[in-house]
Design a protein around this motif. Structure first.
Motif, PDB file in Angstrom:
ATOM      1  N   ARG A 159       0.834  -1.205   0.000  1.00 48.22           N
ATOM      2  CA  ARG A 159       0.000   0.000   0.000  1.00 48.22           C
ATOM      3  C   ARG A 159       0.869   1.255   0.000  1.00 48.22           C
ATOM      4  O   ARG A 159       0.515   2.265  -0.601  1.00 48.22           O
ATOM      5  N   LYS A 160       2.012   1.175   0.696  1.00 50.82           N
ATOM      6  CA  LYS A 160       2.900   2.337   0.728  1.00 50.82           C
ATOM      7  C   LYS A 160       3.601   2.529  -0.614  1.00 50.82           C
ATOM      8  O   LYS A 160       3.875   3.654  -1.034  1.00 50.82           O
ATOM      9  N   ILE A 161       3.908   1.433  -1.301  1.00 50.89           N
ATOM     10  CA  ILE A 161       4.562   1.517  -2.605  1.00 50.89           C
ATOM     11  C   ILE A 161       3.618   2.121  -3.642  1.00 50.89           C
ATOM     12  O   ILE A 161       4.022   2.944  -4.467  1.00 50.89           O
ATOM     13  N   ALA A 162       2.364   1.694  -3.602  1.00 52.78           N
ATOM     14  CA  ALA A 162       1.387   2.140  -4.607  1.00 52.78           C
ATOM     15  C   ALA A 162       0.122   2.620  -3.902  1.00 52.78           C
ATOM     16  O   ALA A 162      -0.917   1.948  -3.934  1.00 52.78           O
ATOM     17  N   PRO A 163       0.177   3.786  -3.248  1.00 45.54           N
ATOM     18  CA  PRO A 163      -0.977   4.248  -2.461  1.00 45.54           C
ATOM     19  C   PRO A 163      -2.225   4.525  -3.294  1.00 45.54           C
ATOM     20  O   PRO A 163      -3.338   4.508  -2.766  1.00 45.54           O
ATOM     21  N   GLU A 164      -2.057   4.770  -4.597  1.00 46.98           N
ATOM     22  CA  GLU A 164      -3.214   5.056  -5.444  1.00 46.98           C
ATOM     23  C   GLU A 164      -3.862   3.795  -6.003  1.00 46.98           C
ATOM     24  O   GLU A 164      -4.966   3.856  -6.547  1.00 46.98           O
ATOM     25  N   ALA A 165      -3.173   2.675  -5.910  1.00 47.29           N
ATOM     26  CA  ALA A 165      -3.705   1.428  -6.478  1.00 47.29           C
ATOM     27  C   ALA A 165      -4.803   0.866  -5.576  1.00 47.29           C
ATOM     28  O   ALA A 165      -4.609   0.754  -4.362  1.00 47.29           O
ATOM     29  N   PRO A 166      -5.954   0.508  -6.134  1.00 50.71           N
ATOM     30  CA  PRO A 166      -6.992  -0.116  -5.310  1.00 50.71           C
ATOM     31  C   PRO A 166      -6.559  -1.504  -4.847  1.00 50.71           C
ATOM     32  O   PRO A 166      -5.737  -2.160  -5.491  1.00 50.71           O
ATOM     33  N   VAL A 167      -7.102  -1.945  -3.724  1.00 50.89           N
ATOM     34  CA  VAL A 167      -6.831  -3.273  -3.178  1.00 50.89           C
ATOM     35  C   VAL A 167      -8.084  -4.122  -3.323  1.00 50.89           C
ATOM     36  O   VAL A 167      -9.175  -3.707  -2.909  1.00 50.89           O
ATOM     37  N   LEU A 168      -7.928  -5.294  -3.907  1.00 50.23           N
ATOM     38  CA  LEU A 168      -9.019  -6.261  -4.017  1.00 50.23           C
ATOM     39  C   LEU A 168      -8.664  -7.472  -3.171  1.00 50.23           C
ATOM     40  O   LEU A 168      -7.656  -8.136  -3.420  1.00 50.23           O
ATOM     41  N   ALA A 169      -9.453  -7.740  -2.144  1.00 54.68           N
ATOM     42  CA  ALA A 169      -9.254  -8.911  -1.292  1.00 54.68           C
ATOM     43  C   ALA A 169     -10.324  -9.940  -1.631  1.00 54.68           C
ATOM     44  O   ALA A 169     -11.507  -9.608  -1.736  1.00 54.68           O
ATOM     45  N   LEU A 170      -9.900 -11.190  -1.814  1.00 49.46           N
ATOM     46  CA  LEU A 170     -10.817 -12.254  -2.231  1.00 49.46           C
ATOM     47  C   LEU A 170     -10.695 -13.452  -1.315  1.00 49.46           C
ATOM     48  O   LEU A 170      -9.585 -13.834  -0.917  1.00 49.46           O
ATOM     49  N   THR A 171     -11.806 -14.041  -0.991  1.00 48.14           N
ATOM     50  CA  THR A 171     -11.800 -15.300  -0.253  1.00 48.14           C
ATOM     51  C   THR A 171     -13.124 -16.016  -0.498  1.00 48.14           C
ATOM     52  O   THR A 171     -14.133 -15.384  -0.808  1.00 48.14           O
ATOM     53  N   ALA A 172     -13.072 -17.329  -0.374  1.00 46.20           N
ATOM     54  CA  ALA A 172     -14.291 -18.115  -0.599  1.00 46.20           C
ATOM     55  C   ALA A 172     -15.119 -18.222   0.669  1.00 46.20           C
ATOM     56  O   ALA A 172     -16.341 -18.361   0.611  1.00 46.20           O
ATOM     57  N   THR A 173     -14.461 -18.173   1.821  1.00 45.39           N
ATOM     58  CA  THR A 173     -15.163 -18.387   3.085  1.00 45.39           C
ATOM     59  C   THR A 173     -14.671 -17.387   4.116  1.00 45.39           C
ATOM     60  O   THR A 173     -13.472 -17.298   4.367  1.00 45.39           O
ATOM     61  N   ALA A 174     -15.587 -16.641   4.708  1.00 46.99           N
ATOM     62  CA  ALA A 174     -15.213 -15.704   5.770  1.00 46.99           C
ATOM     63  C   ALA A 174     -16.424 -15.445   6.647  1.00 46.99           C
ATOM     64  O   ALA A 174     -17.492 -15.076   6.151  1.00 46.99           O
ATOM     65  N   THR A 175     -16.251 -15.623   7.933  1.00 44.92           N
ATOM     66  CA  THR A 175     -17.290 -15.231   8.878  1.00 44.92           C
ATOM     67  C   THR A 175     -17.295 -13.703   8.952  1.00 44.92           C
ATOM     68  O   THR A 175     -16.336 -13.052   8.526  1.00 44.92           O
ATOM     69  N   PRO A 176     -18.358 -13.078   9.484  1.00 42.27           N
ATOM     70  CA  PRO A 176     -18.372 -11.611   9.606  1.00 42.27           C
ATOM     71  C   PRO A 176     -17.162 -11.077  10.369  1.00 42.27           C
ATOM     72  O   PRO A 176     -16.623 -10.021  10.024  1.00 42.27           O
ATOM     73  N   GLU A 177     -16.738 -11.809  11.398  1.00 39.64           N
ATOM     74  CA  GLU A 177     -15.579 -11.403  12.194  1.00 39.64           C
ATOM     75  C   GLU A 177     -14.322 -11.361  11.330  1.00 39.64           C
ATOM     76  O   GLU A 177     -13.528 -10.417  11.387  1.00 39.64           O
ATOM     77  N   VAL A 178     -14.143 -12.390  10.495  1.00 44.47           N
ATOM     78  CA  VAL A 178     -12.970 -12.451   9.618  1.00 44.47           C
ATOM     79  C   VAL A 178     -13.035 -11.357   8.563  1.00 44.47           C
ATOM     80  O   VAL A 178     -12.029 -10.702   8.257  1.00 44.47           O
ATOM     81  N   ALA A 179     -14.219 -11.115   7.980  1.00 45.54           N
ATOM     82  CA  ALA A 179     -14.366 -10.081   6.950  1.00 45.54           C
ATOM     83  C   ALA A 179     -13.975  -8.712   7.492  1.00 45.54           C
ATOM     84  O   ALA A 179     -13.264  -7.942   6.823  1.00 45.54           O
ATOM     85  N   ALA A 180     -14.427  -8.388   8.708  1.00 40.91           N
ATOM     86  CA  ALA A 180     -14.077  -7.095   9.308  1.00 40.91           C
ATOM     87  C   ALA A 180     -12.576  -7.003   9.560  1.00 40.91           C
ATOM     88  O   ALA A 180     -11.961  -5.947   9.358  1.00 40.91           O
ATOM     89  N   ASP A 181     -11.971  -8.109   9.988  1.00 36.69           N
ATOM     90  CA  ASP A 181     -10.533  -8.135  10.259  1.00 36.69           C
ATOM     91  C   ASP A 181      -9.724  -7.936   8.979  1.00 36.69           C
ATOM     92  O   ASP A 181      -8.689  -7.271   8.973  1.00 36.69           O
ATOM     93  N   ILE A 182     -10.188  -8.517   7.873  1.00 36.05           N
ATOM     94  CA  ILE A 182      -9.507  -8.358   6.583  1.00 36.05           C
ATOM     95  C   ILE A 182      -9.454  -6.872   6.199  1.00 36.05           C
ATOM     96  O   ILE A 182      -8.399  -6.338   5.845  1.00 36.05           O
ATOM     97  N   CYS A 183     -10.601  -6.202   6.275  1.00 33.51           N
ATOM     98  CA  CYS A 183     -10.661  -4.786   5.893  1.00 33.51           C
ATOM     99  C   CYS A 183      -9.771  -3.933   6.792  1.00 33.51           C
ATOM    100  O   CYS A 183      -9.099  -3.011   6.319  1.00 33.51           O
ATOM    101  N   ARG A 184      -9.740  -4.247   8.069  1.00 28.27           N
ATOM    102  CA  ARG A 184      -8.925  -3.467   9.012  1.00 28.27           C
ATOM    103  C   ARG A 184      -7.441  -3.674   8.746  1.00 28.27           C
ATOM    104  O   ARG A 184      -6.670  -2.712   8.656  1.00 28.27           O
ATOM    105  N   ASN A 185      -7.023  -4.926   8.582  1.00 20.91           N
ATOM    106  CA  ASN A 185      -5.593  -5.204   8.402  1.00 20.91           C
ATOM    107  C   ASN A 185      -5.060  -4.706   7.059  1.00 20.91           C
ATOM    108  O   ASN A 185      -3.868  -4.402   6.940  1.00 20.91           O
TER     109      ASN A 185
END
Length: 646
Positions: A159-185
């Protein structure tokens, strides 16, 4: 070009699958995006299409070396330039990949997350035009995910190298707790969270208690048709069960990570071509499976989590036709699963001792070994120090989680060759042995791109084609290497250990509570969720899984073993049938075979056909490419009303 034009040009599809286009459009708008797509949803398309449209370089972080290789190979077959980097590669291979990147000869770069720990790599990456950052298997970034990888936390460097580049995170299985953690991290800014329903309306989830599993397995396969997968948890059992089924008249073959690459590839291709019916496999069988007509997936052993069970069971029925996911449950299965918890988390003293002895075994001194790779003979190490392999593997896994020592067992580390002279020089060369000439000619026919990059080659395939021994092929390749015609990296079956840091004193290792106690508790909760799913008798199986993944169930599925024990309601109101049809088509567009929807809804085909006709006539359903789609802007029921709109 439009996204659809890119899709048609490179993949041959005229339209996107459900949710794919929404993710593509979100990424192209520059918005950080979390995509939750169940197994078989087509995740790779969602970043490969925008990656081609955005230009520059798309960086894809993935923890699976096998998936990394498969995707790069698939892109290259479509004439799309891509490279990968991981710690199991030789220095020559890494240098060649970086050369492609610096010279703009790659649109996609696949990396393992550990690569981001290298300051040299991060510095080199700053010189490249990164336009999109993709985090595959994004649950690995969450401490609550079932396969947490601390190295994923280093993605912030991208993110620091390319701050303008969008980030796409993908997963097949995530509980709500995991989804929130992904966005935060991932430090996502106002992310779009796009998800498909976890409901697979064409799959009937069945739990079958059994005292004699092998007999029950034979019974199920004898009373069902079509191809099948049987998942087990040990390599030895794959062979035993496959032999039993074949001897009983059900054609089967085993598949596990310990097989040679050529054997695995041949069996997978034969199974896809319906040369035999049943693949008996460990969880090594899964990446890259695109066989749509699997009718039955049977789990012989209890899986360690509902995430893994959902992914593996989801390999059934990708064509949308009725299919079955069956879990066989014995009396001792729950206790055996709970015992794995202690096995997976050895005492901290044992972990530190294994670290110290592994460093001594590899002759790595204190404060040395930074970013080095060493071949590691696990069998000899365990024999030397008296460890059980499972205990040792568990300790090494925790050391990898803590960022000290990563064990990489990649049985597909095939021989690789690159031709180091020009075509003109090659055709003017003479003086090779007859076998070397034949091997060289065969390689040129079998493996395109040898003049550009390292390509995996198979000594066994060439030996078979040329009617010579593998040893003769090996000697011919060495002869060509000595003549400086090729760069040849021989095949290796020995696992490696990668040290992302220098060796430390065992007492200085920081195996924190987040790595040990919290992960142990999370693993326990996942196991208990599986046990509850397998032993419960009162709740719809599908609804149990939907609740686990944070999705509200609107109705029982009607076709799991629990629902089937209840008296089917053949007198469901027309409104109920129509609502079910719209829910199912919203999850996955359906073909014109009314019997399939009848199976899903548990309503007579004639009733389903009549309701579909009504929905189409009133504009609630539309037909495209032979599939029914709901019209999203139209609602069947008014708010607070039980009657259909007219």
């Amino acid at each position: 070009m439009t996204p659809e034009e890119i899709l048609k040009k490179h993949w041959g599809y005229s339209s996107f699958r459900p949710l794919q286009k929404e993710i593509v459009e979100s990424v192209l708008s520059g918005r950080d995006t979390l995509g939750l797509m169940p197994t078989g949803g087509g995740k790779s398309i969602t970043f490969q299409v925008p990656g081609l449209m955005l230009g520059g370089l798309t960086v894809v972080v993935t923890p699976l070396i096998s998936l990394m290789k498969d995707q790069v190979d698939n892109l290259r077959r479509r004439q799309i330039r891509a490279v990968f980097l991981h710690s199991g590669m030789s220095a020559a291979e890494k240098n060649k990949a970086m050369e492609h990147l610096v010279n703009g000869r790659a649109r996609f770069l696949y990396i393992a997350p550990e690569r981001l720990a290298s300051q040299r790599f991060v510095t080199e990456l700053r010189m490249l035009p990164v336009r999109l950052i993709v985090v595959d298997e994004a649950h690995c970034i969450s401490q609550w995910g079932y396969d947490f990888r601390p190295s994923y936390l280093k993605i912030g460097a991208l993110r620091k190298i390319a701050p303008e580049a969008p980030v796409l995170a993908l997963t097949a299985t995530a509980t709500p707790e995991v989804a929130a953690d992904i966005c935060r991290n991932l430090e996502m800014h106002d992310p779009a969270m796009l998800r498909m329903s976890f409901r697979r309306a064409n799959i009937s989830y069945i739990v079958r208690p059994s005292e004699t599993k092998i007999a029950e397995l034979f019974h199920i396969l004898s009373h069902t048709s079509g191809t099948a997968i049987v998942y087990v948890r040990s390599r030895r059992r794959t062979v035993e069960i496959a032999d039993f089924l074949t001897a009983s008249g059900i054609t089967s073959e085993p598949y596990h990570a310990g097989l040679d690459y050529e054997v695995k590839e041949r069996r997978q291709n034969r199974w896809k071509a319906n040369a035999f019916r049943v693949m008996v496999a460990t969880n090594a069988f899964g990446m890259g499976i695109d066989k749509a007509d699997v009718r039955t997936v049977i789990h012989y052993d209890m899986p360690p989590s509902l995430e893994e069970y959902y992914q593996e069971a989801g390999r059934a029925g990708r064509d949308g036709l009725p299919s079955y996911a069956v879990l066989l449950v014995g009396k001792r299965d729950a206790a055996a699963l709970r015992a794995k918890l202690t096995e997976a988390f050895p005492d901290r003293k044992i972990i530190r001792k294994i670290y110290e002895r592994a460093c001594n075994f590899l002759e790595i001194s204190l404060e040395e070994g930074y970013e080095t790779v060493h071949e590691f003979d696990m069998e000899r190490f365990c024999r030397t120090f008296g460890y059980q392999p499972r205990q040792c593997l568990a300790a090494l896994h925790i050391l990898g989680q803590a960022g000290y020592m990563e064990y990489i067992d990649d049985p597909d580390r095939r021989a690789k060759v690159m031709i180091t002279v020009t075509r003109e020089d090659l055709y003017g060369m003479q003086g090779f042995s007859h076998t070397a000439e034949m091997v060289l000619q065969r390689m040129l026919r079998l493996y395109p791109g040898l003049f550009m990059d390292y390509r995996p080659v198979s000594e066994a395939v060439m030996a078979s084609d040329l009617s010579v021994s593998q040893e003769e092929v090996y000697e011919a390749l060495l002869e060509l290497r000595r003549a400086k015609v090729i760069s040849y990296i021989p095949r290796s079956r020995v696992p490696v250990i990668y040290l992302p840091t220098s060796r430390e004193e065992p007492g200085h290792l920081m195996i924190g509570r987040d790595i040990y106690e919290m992960r142990r508790e999370r693993m326990r909760l996942r196991m208990e969720a599986v046990i509850d799913y397998a032993t419960g008798t009162s709740h719809c199986r599908e609804n149990i899984m939907l609740a686990y993944f944070g999705e509200e169930a609107t109705r029982p599925c009607g076709h799991c073993d629990v629902c089937r024990k209840r008296k089917p309601d053949q007198s469901a109101s027309p409104e109920t049938v129509m609502k079910c049809i719209l829910e199912i088509t919203a999850t996955r567009p359906q073909g014109i075979d009314f019997r399939i929807l009848s199976h899903m809804i548990q309503a007579p085909p004639a009733v389903v056909a009549r309701m579909i006709s009504f929905l189409c006539g009133e504009g609630f359903l539309t037909v495209r490419d032979g599939l029914y789609y709901p019209v999203e802007s139209k609602k069947l029921f008014k708010s607070g009303s039980g009657s259909a709109e007219r």
